[in-house]
Design a protein around this motif. Structure first.
Motif, PDB file in Angstrom:
ATOM      1  N   ARG A   1     -11.100 -15.066 -75.356  1.00  0.00           N
ATOM      2  CA  ARG A   1     -10.318 -13.927 -75.844  1.00  0.00           C
ATOM      3  C   ARG A   1     -10.373 -13.845 -77.366  1.00  0.00           C
ATOM      4  NH1 ARG A   1      -4.764 -13.593 -77.232  1.00  0.00           N
ATOM      5  NH2 ARG A   1      -4.024 -11.433 -77.239  1.00  0.00           N
ATOM      6  N   TYR A   2     -10.256 -14.988 -78.036  1.00  0.00           N
ATOM      7  CA  TYR A   2     -10.320 -14.981 -79.499  1.00  0.00           C
ATOM      8  C   TYR A   2     -11.672 -14.453 -79.963  1.00  0.00           C
ATOM      9  CZ  TYR A   2      -9.673 -16.361 -84.340  1.00  0.00           C
ATOM     10  OH  TYR A   2      -9.543 -16.322 -85.722  1.00  0.00           O
ATOM     11  N   CYS A   3     -12.717 -14.828 -79.262  1.00  0.00           N
ATOM     12  CA  CYS A   3     -14.070 -14.459 -79.666  1.00  0.00           C
ATOM     13  C   CYS A   3     -14.381 -12.998 -79.383  1.00  0.00           C
ATOM     14  CB  CYS A   3     -15.060 -15.361 -78.927  1.00  0.00           C
ATOM     15  SG  CYS A   3     -16.786 -15.141 -79.390  1.00  0.00           S
ATOM     16  N   ARG A   4     -13.821 -12.450 -78.320  1.00  0.00           N
ATOM     17  CA  ARG A   4     -14.255 -11.127 -77.872  1.00  0.00           C
ATOM     18  C   ARG A   4     -13.314  -9.987 -78.229  1.00  0.00           C
ATOM     19  NH1 ARG A   4     -14.264  -9.803 -71.603  1.00  0.00           N
ATOM     20  NH2 ARG A   4     -12.402  -8.548 -71.615  1.00  0.00           N
ATOM     21  N   GLU A   5     -12.047 -10.285 -78.539  1.00  0.00           N
ATOM     22  CA  GLU A   5     -11.097  -9.208 -78.804  1.00  0.00           C
ATOM     23  C   GLU A   5     -10.880  -9.000 -80.296  1.00  0.00           C
ATOM     24  OE1 GLU A   5      -7.444  -9.527 -76.649  1.00  0.00           O
ATOM     25  OE2 GLU A   5      -8.450  -9.835 -74.720  1.00  0.00           O
ATOM     26  N   ASN A   6     -10.547  -7.783 -80.650  1.00  0.00           N
ATOM     27  CA  ASN A   6     -10.270  -7.431 -82.036  1.00  0.00           C
ATOM     28  C   ASN A   6      -8.790  -7.692 -82.323  1.00  0.00           C
ATOM     29  OD1 ASN A   6     -10.539  -6.445 -84.639  1.00  0.00           O
ATOM     30  ND2 ASN A   6     -10.277  -4.317 -84.017  1.00  0.00           N
ATOM     31  N   MET A   7      -8.448  -8.959 -82.534  1.00  0.00           N
ATOM     32  CA  MET A   7      -7.053  -9.360 -82.716  1.00  0.00           C
ATOM     33  C   MET A   7      -6.560  -9.059 -84.130  1.00  0.00           C
ATOM     34  SD  MET A   7      -6.845 -13.127 -80.978  1.00  0.00           S
ATOM     35  CE  MET A   7      -7.059 -13.410 -79.232  1.00  0.00           C
ATOM     36  N   ASP A   8      -5.260  -8.790 -84.237  1.00  0.00           N
ATOM     37  CA  ASP A   8      -4.681  -8.702 -85.570  1.00  0.00           C
ATOM     38  C   ASP A   8      -4.299 -10.107 -86.034  1.00  0.00           C
ATOM     39  OD1 ASP A   8      -2.222  -9.387 -84.377  1.00  0.00           O
ATOM     40  OD2 ASP A   8      -1.533  -7.312 -84.295  1.00  0.00           O
ATOM     41  N   LEU A   9      -3.785 -10.207 -87.240  1.00  0.00           N
ATOM     42  CA  LEU A   9      -3.507 -11.522 -87.832  1.00  0.00           C
ATOM     43  C   LEU A   9      -2.479 -12.303 -87.027  1.00  0.00           C
ATOM     44  CD1 LEU A   9      -4.024 -13.511 -90.109  1.00  0.00           C
ATOM     45  CD2 LEU A   9      -2.352 -12.258 -91.519  1.00  0.00           C
ATOM     46  N   ALA A  10      -1.434 -11.634 -86.562  1.00  0.00           N
ATOM     47  CA  ALA A  10      -0.386 -12.316 -85.797  1.00  0.00           C
ATOM     48  C   ALA A  10      -0.942 -12.889 -84.494  1.00  0.00           C
ATOM     49  CB  ALA A  10       0.766 -11.355 -85.504  1.00  0.00           C
ATOM     50  N   GLU A  11      -1.808 -12.120 -83.831  1.00  0.00           N
ATOM     51  CA  GLU A  11      -2.388 -12.585 -82.571  1.00  0.00           C
ATOM     52  C   GLU A  11      -3.320 -13.771 -82.805  1.00  0.00           C
ATOM     53  OE1 GLU A  11      -2.788  -8.698 -79.727  1.00  0.00           O
ATOM     54  OE2 GLU A  11      -3.990  -8.706 -81.570  1.00  0.00           O
ATOM     55  N   LYS A  12      -4.081 -13.714 -83.888  1.00  0.00           N
ATOM     56  CA  LYS A  12      -4.986 -14.830 -84.188  1.00  0.00           C
ATOM     57  C   LYS A  12      -4.197 -16.100 -84.476  1.00  0.00           C
ATOM     58  CE  LYS A  12      -9.116 -12.397 -85.646  1.00  0.00           C
ATOM     59  NZ  LYS A  12     -10.363 -12.535 -86.356  1.00  0.00           N
ATOM     60  N   ARG A  13      -3.127 -15.951 -85.243  1.00  0.00           N
ATOM     61  CA  ARG A  13      -2.290 -17.128 -85.543  1.00  0.00           C
ATOM     62  C   ARG A  13      -1.728 -17.728 -84.259  1.00  0.00           C
ATOM     63  NH1 ARG A  13       0.578 -14.285 -90.771  1.00  0.00           N
ATOM     64  NH2 ARG A  13      -0.480 -15.485 -92.401  1.00  0.00           N
ATOM     65  N   LYS A  14      -1.291 -16.883 -83.357  1.00  0.00           N
ATOM     66  CA  LYS A  14      -0.713 -17.373 -82.096  1.00  0.00           C
ATOM     67  C   LYS A  14      -1.758 -18.137 -81.284  1.00  0.00           C
ATOM     68  CE  LYS A  14       1.834 -15.796 -78.019  1.00  0.00           C
ATOM     69  NZ  LYS A  14       2.403 -14.616 -77.302  1.00  0.00           N
ATOM     70  N   SER A  15      -2.981 -17.581 -81.192  1.00  0.00           N
ATOM     71  CA  SER A  15      -4.052 -18.254 -80.455  1.00  0.00           C
ATOM     72  C   SER A  15      -4.410 -19.590 -81.094  1.00  0.00           C
ATOM     73  CB  SER A  15      -5.305 -17.369 -80.412  1.00  0.00           C
ATOM     74  OG  SER A  15      -5.207 -16.405 -79.408  1.00  0.00           O
ATOM     75  N   LEU A  16      -4.515 -19.598 -82.411  1.00  0.00           N
ATOM     76  CA  LEU A  16      -4.896 -20.825 -83.117  1.00  0.00           C
ATOM     77  C   LEU A  16      -3.828 -21.905 -82.969  1.00  0.00           C
ATOM     78  CD1 LEU A  16      -6.409 -19.106 -86.245  1.00  0.00           C
ATOM     79  CD2 LEU A  16      -7.680 -20.460 -84.572  1.00  0.00           C
ATOM     80  N   ALA A  17      -2.565 -21.507 -82.969  1.00  0.00           N
ATOM     81  CA  ALA A  17      -1.485 -22.478 -82.747  1.00  0.00           C
ATOM     82  C   ALA A  17      -1.602 -23.085 -81.352  1.00  0.00           C
ATOM     83  CB  ALA A  17      -0.134 -21.797 -82.932  1.00  0.00           C
ATOM     84  N   TYR A  18      -1.976 -22.253 -80.384  1.00  0.00           N
ATOM     85  CA  TYR A  18      -2.187 -22.741 -79.016  1.00  0.00           C
ATOM     86  C   TYR A  18      -3.337 -23.743 -78.975  1.00  0.00           C
ATOM     87  CZ  TYR A  18      -3.771 -22.676 -74.158  1.00  0.00           C
ATOM     88  OH  TYR A  18      -4.198 -23.040 -72.902  1.00  0.00           O
TER      89      TYR A  18
ATOM     90  N   LEU B   1      -0.812 -21.756 -93.374  1.00  0.00           N
ATOM     91  CA  LEU B   1      -1.124 -20.333 -93.273  1.00  0.00           C
ATOM     92  C   LEU B   1      -0.300 -19.668 -92.162  1.00  0.00           C
ATOM     93  CD1 LEU B   1      -3.166 -18.333 -94.682  1.00  0.00           C
ATOM     94  CD2 LEU B   1      -4.600 -18.615 -92.660  1.00  0.00           C
ATOM     95  N   HIS B   2       0.966 -20.046 -92.042  1.00  0.00           N
ATOM     96  CA  HIS B   2       1.839 -19.450 -91.028  1.00  0.00           C
ATOM     97  C   HIS B   2       1.268 -19.591 -89.619  1.00  0.00           C
ATOM     98  CE1 HIS B   2       4.862 -17.724 -93.597  1.00  0.00           C
ATOM     99  NE2 HIS B   2       3.973 -17.015 -94.293  1.00  0.00           N
ATOM    100  N   ILE B   3       0.620 -20.705 -89.331  1.00  0.00           N
ATOM    101  CA  ILE B   3       0.045 -20.879 -87.996  1.00  0.00           C
ATOM    102  C   ILE B   3       0.832 -21.914 -87.199  1.00  0.00           C
ATOM    103  CG2 ILE B   3      -2.011 -21.577 -86.684  1.00  0.00           C
ATOM    104  CD1 ILE B   3      -3.699 -20.482 -88.992  1.00  0.00           C
ATOM    105  N   ARG B   4       0.739 -23.164 -87.633  1.00  0.00           N
ATOM    106  CA  ARG B   4       1.436 -24.203 -86.885  1.00  0.00           C
ATOM    107  C   ARG B   4       2.895 -24.306 -87.322  1.00  0.00           C
ATOM    108  NH1 ARG B   4      -1.792 -29.273 -85.347  1.00  0.00           N
ATOM    109  NH2 ARG B   4      -2.178 -29.510 -87.575  1.00  0.00           N
ATOM    110  N   HIS B   5       3.130 -24.150 -88.608  1.00  0.00           N
ATOM    111  CA  HIS B   5       4.498 -24.241 -89.119  1.00  0.00           C
ATOM    112  C   HIS B   5       4.924 -22.884 -89.656  1.00  0.00           C
ATOM    113  CE1 HIS B   5       4.182 -28.475 -88.555  1.00  0.00           C
ATOM    114  NE2 HIS B   5       3.230 -28.617 -89.455  1.00  0.00           N
ATOM    115  N   ASN B   6       6.160 -22.545 -89.466  1.00  0.00           N
ATOM    116  CA  ASN B   6       6.688 -21.273 -89.944  1.00  0.00           C
ATOM    117  C   ASN B   6       7.024 -21.402 -91.421  1.00  0.00           C
ATOM    118  OD1 ASN B   6       7.709 -18.713 -90.107  1.00  0.00           O
ATOM    119  ND2 ASN B   6       9.690 -19.231 -89.205  1.00  0.00           N
TER     120      ASN B   6
ATOM    121  N   LEU C   1     -12.494 -19.041 -89.744  1.00  0.00           N
ATOM    122  CA  LEU C   1     -13.028 -20.338 -90.168  1.00  0.00           C
ATOM    123  C   LEU C   1     -12.379 -21.447 -89.352  1.00  0.00           C
ATOM    124  CD1 LEU C   1     -14.502 -22.357 -92.040  1.00  0.00           C
ATOM    125  CD2 LEU C   1     -12.604 -22.075 -93.664  1.00  0.00           C
ATOM    126  N   LEU C   2     -11.073 -21.374 -89.196  1.00  0.00           N
ATOM    127  CA  LEU C   2     -10.347 -22.389 -88.439  1.00  0.00           C
ATOM    128  C   LEU C   2     -10.805 -22.418 -86.985  1.00  0.00           C
ATOM    129  CD1 LEU C   2      -8.141 -24.496 -88.053  1.00  0.00           C
ATOM    130  CD2 LEU C   2      -6.475 -22.619 -87.871  1.00  0.00           C
TER     131      LEU C   2
END
Length: 289
Positions: free
Chosen positions: A180-197, A228-233, A258-259
């Motif tokens: 999903r991360y690779c194929r969808e045009n995510m916004d910044l909030a969605e990318k952060r959520k995926s990366l935290a997962y 970068l507001h990913i793992r920690h708020n 990059l991450l």
């Protein structure tokens, strides 16, 4: 006079728009299947040639759990945003959706072929020898790879490291999120959520078993994760760290990508640990130990 041979020309003149319209026409009109009808004790049943659409709608589509609330093939393609208009050029998103939709219908047929035989429905070899390879070629020309997750075919842009990670990842939820991360045009909030997962699912932390090369990548990854507001708020407003105020959304999106690539690298580097013993033995033999 120099000229290209006909096989080079066939390859070079492949046109995605023409091909997808050809596939759709064959899907709707070409009679790739034969349906036999038995009358009492008549040993010579009558037969009728039918299309792939006919077979799907009369035998396979209604029981298919993946159809949602679609009642027929036309609605299926419409809701997939995969309808092909023969009069207009097909855009890339529609083409990608069409390939994914068609691959799932082909899978539906193959999974249920024994059932079709019991219903006296069979296919001509052109279906597997001509039609299916056309779809497969279109997929490759669009630069797509496929994977079956939870009994559905999912397509995504070809990515060699991602393919290797998917091969060693058994959790289907994690597989789907990686794709999903690779194929969808995510916004910044969605990318952060995926990366935290991913950070949790794949333990993106310092590990005493990591070699030096892996530790360098992990350190870079955890720096982005933690700042970068990913793992920690991270604090915002007047308490927001000064450097975050200077990072544009475009830069933040690039750091997220990059991450993502670093996480794939970490997973693959850690996967190599299982070869450490055999490589050590190989080195020892070279030294005559």
């Amino acid at each position: 006079m120099e000229r290209k041979n006909i096989f080079q020309l066939i390859e070079e003149n492949y046109n995605i728009d023409d091909e997808i319209k050809k596939i759709n026409r064959l899907f709707e009109e070409q009679e790739y299947f034969v349906k036999k009808t038995f009358y009492g004790f008549d040993i010579s049943p009558s037969s009728e040639d039918v299309t792939f659409v006919f077979v799907l709608e009369n035998y396979l589509f209604s029981p298919w759990k993946r159809r949602g609330t679609c009642v027929d093939i036309e609605e299926y393609f419409k809701r997939c945003n995969a309808r092909i208009d023969p009069e207009n050029k097909v855009d890339e998103e529609t083409a990608t959706n069409y390939v994914e939709a068609m691959l799932n219908l082909i899978k539906l047929f193959r999974d249920n072929y024994p059932f079709l035989l019991k219903e006296a429905v069979d296919f001509y070899t052109d279906f597997e020898d001509v039609f299916c390879p056309l779809v497969e070629t279109l997929k490759k020309r669009l630069g797509l790879a496929e994977r079956v997750i939870d009994d559905a075919v999912i397509v995504y842009p070809e990515n060699a490291p991602l393919e290797q990670v998917l091969d060693v990842t058994t959790d289907q939820d994690a597989q789907w999120e990686l794709i999903r991360y690779c194929r969808e045009n995510m916004d910044l909030a969605e990318k952060r959520k995926s990366l935290a997962y991913f950070a949790t699912a794949f333990y993106i932390e310092e590990d005493k078993n990591d070699d030096q090369a892996t530790k360098l990548v992990v350190n870079k990854a955890t720096n982005i994760l933690n700042n970068l507001h990913i793992r920690h708020n991270n604090q915002t407003g007047k308490y927001e760290k000064e450097y975050l105020k200077d990072i544009s959304e475009e830069e933040a999106l690039s750091l997220c990508d990059l991450l993502y690539n670093q996480i794939l690298t970490i997973i693959l580097l850690r996967e190599q640990r299982k070869y450490d013993k055999v490589y050590k033995a190989f080195k020892d033999k070279q030294k005559g130990v």
